[in-house]
Motif scaffolding. Structure first.
Motif, PDB file in Angstrom:
ATOM      1  N   LYS A  36       0.837  -1.193   0.000  1.00  0.00           N
ATOM      2  CA  LYS A  36       0.000   0.000   0.000  1.00  0.00           C
ATOM      3  C   LYS A  36       0.871   1.241   0.000  1.00  0.00           C
ATOM      4  O   LYS A  36       2.003   1.228   0.460  1.00  0.00           O
ATOM      5  CB  LYS A  36      -0.884   0.038   1.249  1.00  0.00           C
ATOM      6  CG  LYS A  36      -1.847  -1.078   1.368  1.00  0.00           C
ATOM      7  CD  LYS A  36      -2.599  -0.980   2.674  1.00  0.00           C
ATOM      8  CE  LYS A  36      -3.321  -2.268   2.916  1.00  0.00           C
ATOM      9  NZ  LYS A  36      -3.268  -2.711   4.270  1.00  0.00           N
ATOM     10  N   ILE A  67       0.528   4.878   1.642  1.00  0.00           N
ATOM     11  CA  ILE A  67      -0.219   5.624   2.640  1.00  0.00           C
ATOM     12  C   ILE A  67       0.345   7.037   2.686  1.00  0.00           C
ATOM     13  O   ILE A  67       1.553   7.219   2.852  1.00  0.00           O
ATOM     14  CB  ILE A  67      -0.083   4.971   4.033  1.00  0.00           C
ATOM     15  CG1 ILE A  67      -0.505   3.503   3.968  1.00  0.00           C
ATOM     16  CG2 ILE A  67      -0.880   5.728   5.064  1.00  0.00           C
ATOM     17  CD1 ILE A  67      -0.011   2.671   5.108  1.00  0.00           C
ATOM     18  N   LYS A 112       3.706  16.344   4.293  1.00  0.00           N
ATOM     19  CA  LYS A 112       3.127  15.037   3.991  1.00  0.00           C
ATOM     20  C   LYS A 112       4.157  13.950   4.244  1.00  0.00           C
ATOM     21  O   LYS A 112       5.323  14.086   3.915  1.00  0.00           O
ATOM     22  CB  LYS A 112       2.679  14.967   2.533  1.00  0.00           C
ATOM     23  CG  LYS A 112       1.476  15.812   2.224  1.00  0.00           C
ATOM     24  CD  LYS A 112       1.048  15.634   0.785  1.00  0.00           C
ATOM     25  CE  LYS A 112      -0.157  16.481   0.463  1.00  0.00           C
ATOM     26  NZ  LYS A 112      -0.553  16.342  -0.933  1.00  0.00           N
ATOM     27  N   THR A 165       4.807   9.961   3.345  1.00  0.00           N
ATOM     28  CA  THR A 165       4.401   8.892   2.445  1.00  0.00           C
ATOM     29  C   THR A 165       5.092   7.598   2.863  1.00  0.00           C
ATOM     30  O   THR A 165       6.314   7.554   2.944  1.00  0.00           O
ATOM     31  CB  THR A 165       4.768   9.235   0.986  1.00  0.00           C
ATOM     32  OG1 THR A 165       4.197  10.502   0.659  1.00  0.00           O
ATOM     33  CG2 THR A 165       4.234   8.183   0.032  1.00  0.00           C
ATOM     34  N   LEU A 213      -4.522  11.108   4.466  1.00  0.00           N
ATOM     35  CA  LEU A 213      -5.001  11.748   3.246  1.00  0.00           C
ATOM     36  C   LEU A 213      -5.442  10.715   2.220  1.00  0.00           C
ATOM     37  O   LEU A 213      -6.466  10.889   1.575  1.00  0.00           O
ATOM     38  CB  LEU A 213      -3.910  12.652   2.656  1.00  0.00           C
ATOM     39  CG  LEU A 213      -3.479  13.828   3.524  1.00  0.00           C
ATOM     40  CD1 LEU A 213      -2.349  14.589   2.853  1.00  0.00           C
ATOM     41  CD2 LEU A 213      -4.653  14.748   3.797  1.00  0.00           C
ATOM     42  N   SER A 214      -4.665   9.635   2.069  1.00  0.00           N
ATOM     43  CA  SER A 214      -5.054   8.594   1.125  1.00  0.00           C
ATOM     44  C   SER A 214      -4.361   7.279   1.453  1.00  0.00           C
ATOM     45  O   SER A 214      -3.271   7.261   2.013  1.00  0.00           O
ATOM     46  CB  SER A 214      -4.722   9.005  -0.318  1.00  0.00           C
ATOM     47  OG  SER A 214      -3.322   9.049  -0.503  1.00  0.00           O
ATOM     48  N   VAL A 215      -5.040   6.194   1.091  1.00  0.00           N
ATOM     49  CA  VAL A 215      -4.491   4.843   1.198  1.00  0.00           C
ATOM     50  C   VAL A 215      -4.853   4.146  -0.105  1.00  0.00           C
ATOM     51  O   VAL A 215      -6.020   4.113  -0.482  1.00  0.00           O
ATOM     52  CB  VAL A 215      -5.085   4.061   2.392  1.00  0.00           C
ATOM     53  CG1 VAL A 215      -4.554   2.643   2.413  1.00  0.00           C
ATOM     54  CG2 VAL A 215      -4.795   4.763   3.696  1.00  0.00           C
ATOM     55  N   GLY A 216      -3.848   3.619  -0.793  1.00  0.00           N
ATOM     56  CA  GLY A 216      -4.123   2.974  -2.067  1.00  0.00           C
ATOM     57  C   GLY A 216      -3.042   1.979  -2.406  1.00  0.00           C
ATOM     58  O   GLY A 216      -2.114   1.751  -1.622  1.00  0.00           O
ATOM     59  N   GLU A 234       0.273   2.169  -9.242  1.00  0.00           N
ATOM     60  CA  GLU A 234      -0.946   2.282 -10.031  1.00  0.00           C
ATOM     61  C   GLU A 234      -0.662   1.818 -11.460  1.00  0.00           C
ATOM     62  O   GLU A 234       0.341   2.195 -12.055  1.00  0.00           O
ATOM     63  CB  GLU A 234      -1.442   3.726 -10.054  1.00  0.00           C
ATOM     64  CG  GLU A 234      -1.900   4.217  -8.706  1.00  0.00           C
ATOM     65  CD  GLU A 234      -2.491   5.605  -8.782  1.00  0.00           C
ATOM     66  OE1 GLU A 234      -2.816   6.056  -9.896  1.00  0.00           O
ATOM     67  OE2 GLU A 234      -2.630   6.222  -7.734  1.00  0.00           O
ATOM     68  N   GLU A 271     -16.303   9.926  -7.614  1.00  0.00           N
ATOM     69  CA  GLU A 271     -15.112   9.166  -7.266  1.00  0.00           C
ATOM     70  C   GLU A 271     -14.000  10.067  -6.735  1.00  0.00           C
ATOM     71  O   GLU A 271     -13.201   9.651  -5.917  1.00  0.00           O
ATOM     72  CB  GLU A 271     -14.612   8.385  -8.479  1.00  0.00           C
ATOM     73  CG  GLU A 271     -15.514   7.226  -8.849  1.00  0.00           C
ATOM     74  CD  GLU A 271     -15.089   6.531 -10.132  1.00  0.00           C
ATOM     75  OE1 GLU A 271     -14.163   7.032 -10.796  1.00  0.00           O
ATOM     76  OE2 GLU A 271     -15.684   5.505 -10.457  1.00  0.00           O
ATOM     77  N   ASP A 272     -13.944  11.320  -7.208  1.00  0.00           N
ATOM     78  CA  ASP A 272     -12.908  12.244  -6.768  1.00  0.00           C
ATOM     79  C   ASP A 272     -13.145  12.750  -5.351  1.00  0.00           C
ATOM     80  O   ASP A 272     -12.228  13.225  -4.693  1.00  0.00           O
ATOM     81  CB  ASP A 272     -12.799  13.437  -7.715  1.00  0.00           C
ATOM     82  CG  ASP A 272     -12.155  13.044  -9.032  1.00  0.00           C
ATOM     83  OD1 ASP A 272     -11.512  11.979  -9.069  1.00  0.00           O
ATOM     84  OD2 ASP A 272     -12.296  13.795 -10.007  1.00  0.00           O
ATOM     85  N   LYS A 279     -13.401  12.771  -1.545  1.00  0.00           N
ATOM     86  CA  LYS A 279     -12.856  11.981  -0.445  1.00  0.00           C
ATOM     87  C   LYS A 279     -13.337  12.599   0.849  1.00  0.00           C
ATOM     88  O   LYS A 279     -13.149  13.777   1.092  1.00  0.00           O
ATOM     89  CB  LYS A 279     -11.336  11.977  -0.476  1.00  0.00           C
ATOM     90  CG  LYS A 279     -10.763  11.256  -1.657  1.00  0.00           C
ATOM     91  CD  LYS A 279      -9.279  11.276  -1.618  1.00  0.00           C
ATOM     92  CE  LYS A 279      -8.728  10.592  -2.850  1.00  0.00           C
ATOM     93  NZ  LYS A 279      -7.288  10.658  -2.892  1.00  0.00           N
TER      94      LYS A 279
END
Length: 120
Positions: free
Chosen positions: A6, A8, A44, A46, A69-72, A76, A95-96, A98
């Motif tokens: 992931k 993060i 930030k 990461t 802020l995001s987890v993915g 990609e 979808e955009d 959050k």
């Protein structure tokens, strides 16, 4: 048991290099981290690897107030661009979006029952 890798991204309010070093040391002690980077300008952090976002936040919340802020996925895959239709614009806008992550704290009072009376 193998977890997926992931990426993060956390917002972390760091003011100097000493705080940056402390944050890096705290997070790097977790198992399964492949890479770790801090952008001081955008504040930030990461983290990439097989690590749980809850564990990362748990390590940092003792000194700072981290915000996810995001987890993915770590990498990609590139997708082919297709011509977009009118209906896709609404779906893309949804979808955009959050939602912000809320952090709740529960504080237990020092007394067993704050409503109880000692002198009756």
């Amino acid at each position: 048991m193998s977890a997926d890798k992931k990426k993060i991204v956390l917002k972390l309010d760091l003011h100097d290099d000493k705080a940056k070093a402390r944050a890096m040391a705290r997070v790097s002690s977790l198992q399964g981290i492949d890479s770790l980077a801090i952008d001081m300008k955008e504040k930030k952090l990461t983290v990439t690897g097989e690590v749980d976002p809850v564990d990362v936040v748990g390590k940092l919340k003792k000194c700072w107030y981290p915000e996810i802020l995001s987890v993915g996925p770590a990498k990609e895959e590139k997708k082919k661009e297709e011509p977009k239709k009118e209906g896709d614009k609404k779906k893309e806008a949804y979808e955009d979006y959050k939602s912000p992550v809320a952090v709740y704290y529960w504080i237990q009072p020092a007394e067993e029952s704050p409503c109880a009376c000692v002198i009756c």
